[in-house]
Design a protein around this motif. Structure first.
Motif, short mmCIF file in Angstrom:
data_model
loop_
_atom_site.label_atom_id
_atom_site.label_comp_id
_atom_site.label_asym_id
_atom_site.label_seq_id
_atom_site.Cartn_x
_atom_site.Cartn_y
_atom_site.Cartn_z
N TYR A 3 1.33 -4.39 3.36
CA TYR A 3 2.47 -3.69 3.95
C TYR A 3 2.25 -2.20 3.74
O TYR A 3 1.96 -1.78 2.62
CB TYR A 3 3.77 -4.14 3.28
CG TYR A 3 4.02 -5.62 3.47
CD1 TYR A 3 4.70 -6.09 4.59
CD2 TYR A 3 3.56 -6.54 2.53
CE1 TYR A 3 4.91 -7.45 4.77
CE2 TYR A 3 3.77 -7.90 2.71
CZ TYR A 3 4.45 -8.34 3.83
OH TYR A 3 4.65 -9.69 4.00
N CYS A 4 2.38 -1.44 4.82
CA CYS A 4 2.16 0.00 4.71
C CYS A 4 3.21 0.75 5.52
O CYS A 4 3.97 0.16 6.29
CB CYS A 4 0.76 0.38 5.16
SG CYS A 4 0.43 0.16 6.93
N GLY B 170 -7.11 20.90 6.57
CA GLY B 170 -6.34 19.84 7.21
C GLY B 170 -5.63 18.97 6.21
O GLY B 170 -5.08 19.45 5.22
N PHE B 171 -5.68 17.68 6.45
CA PHE B 171 -4.97 16.71 5.62
C PHE B 171 -5.92 15.69 5.02
O PHE B 171 -6.97 15.39 5.57
CB PHE B 171 -3.94 15.95 6.47
CG PHE B 171 -2.79 16.79 6.92
CD1 PHE B 171 -1.67 16.93 6.12
CD2 PHE B 171 -2.83 17.46 8.13
CE1 PHE B 171 -0.59 17.71 6.52
CE2 PHE B 171 -1.77 18.24 8.55
CZ PHE B 171 -0.66 18.38 7.74
N VAL B 172 -5.51 15.15 3.89
CA VAL B 172 -6.16 14.00 3.28
C VAL B 172 -5.07 12.94 3.10
O VAL B 172 -4.03 13.21 2.49
CB VAL B 172 -6.79 14.34 1.91
CG1 VAL B 172 -7.35 13.08 1.25
CG2 VAL B 172 -7.88 15.40 2.07
N LEU B 173 -5.29 11.76 3.68
CA LEU B 173 -4.38 10.63 3.51
C LEU B 173 -5.07 9.60 2.65
O LEU B 173 -6.22 9.24 2.91
CB LEU B 173 -4.02 10.03 4.87
CG LEU B 173 -3.33 10.96 5.85
CD1 LEU B 173 -3.17 10.29 7.21
CD2 LEU B 173 -1.98 11.40 5.30
N VAL B 174 -4.40 9.14 1.61
CA VAL B 174 -4.99 8.21 0.66
C VAL B 174 -4.13 6.97 0.57
O VAL B 174 -2.96 7.04 0.19
CB VAL B 174 -5.09 8.86 -0.74
CG1 VAL B 174 -5.72 7.89 -1.73
CG2 VAL B 174 -5.88 10.15 -0.68
N SER B 175 -4.70 5.81 0.94
CA SER B 175 -3.98 4.54 0.82
C SER B 175 -4.56 3.75 -0.32
O SER B 175 -5.78 3.62 -0.45
CB SER B 175 -4.09 3.74 2.12
OG SER B 175 -3.27 4.30 3.11
N LEU C 272 0.85 -1.19 0.00
CA LEU C 272 0.00 0.00 0.00
C LEU C 272 0.88 1.23 0.00
O LEU C 272 1.84 1.31 0.77
CB LEU C 272 -0.85 0.06 1.27
CG LEU C 272 -2.03 -0.86 1.41
CD1 LEU C 272 -2.77 -0.54 2.72
CD2 LEU C 272 -2.97 -0.73 0.24
N LYS C 273 0.57 2.18 -0.86
CA LYS C 273 1.21 3.48 -0.76
C LYS C 273 0.20 4.41 -0.11
O LYS C 273 -1.01 4.28 -0.33
CB LYS C 273 1.64 4.00 -2.14
CG LYS C 273 0.50 4.27 -3.11
CD LYS C 273 1.04 4.76 -4.43
CE LYS C 273 -0.05 4.80 -5.50
NZ LYS C 273 0.52 5.06 -6.83
#
Length: 153
Positions: free
Chosen positions: A123-124, A53-58, A43-44
């Motif tokens: 895996y991250c 704020g933030f955006v996290l993208v997996s 996973l990236k």
């Protein structure tokens, strides 16, 4: 890191995982050379900054990110979505090459690509560029409770 590390978040939630250290990674070539793990299990996590704020993208490592789709899934205008810089990552308590979907930062939206829940063992990032976490994708989704969407281009 400020606040708990991704590993501490998993431990506190009772989610089984393992982690291992390696040489620092920043690029896909580093990942191939240092980790030697199946690409379909990687996973990236991309970090973006918005006005709020933030955006996290997996998402699966080999899928290209669709910025418009990411913005839509996160509920922000594409024009307000920008890649997080190193100063932004410092706020997240993460290093380039080690971005994780696991954070207790309040002003964030987490988005997972639609295929992540069924990926099995993944895996991250651990927040560090020299450590990787192995965890069950469904357990990760249950803990993070992300927005699930097709965010590939």
């Amino acid at each position: 890191m400020s606040g708990p590390t991704p590993a501490q978040i998993l431990e506190a939630a009772g989610v089984p995982f393992s982690s291992f250290t390696h040489a620092p990674i920043r690029t896909y070539e580093d990942i191939e050379r240092e980790l030697r793990l199946p690409a379909e299990q990687l996973l990236k996590t991309l970090a973006f900054r918005t006005d709020d704020g933030f955006v996290l993208v997996s998402m699966p490592m080999l899928l290209p990110a669709g910025y418009g789709k990411i913005a839509k899934a996160a509920g922000v205008s594409r024009s307000k979505l920008r890649r997080a810089g190193e100063d932004d990552l410092t706020v997240l308590g993460m290093a380039p090459g080690g971005i994780s979907p696991l954070t207790e930062l309040a002003d964030k939206t987490v988005v997972f690509h639609a295929t992540v829940p069924s990926m099995g063992k993944v895996y991250c990032g651990s927040g560090r560029d020299d450590e990787t976490i192995e965890v069950d994708a469904a357990s990760l989704v249950d803990l993070v409770r992300p927005v699930i969407a097709d965010v590939a281009s």
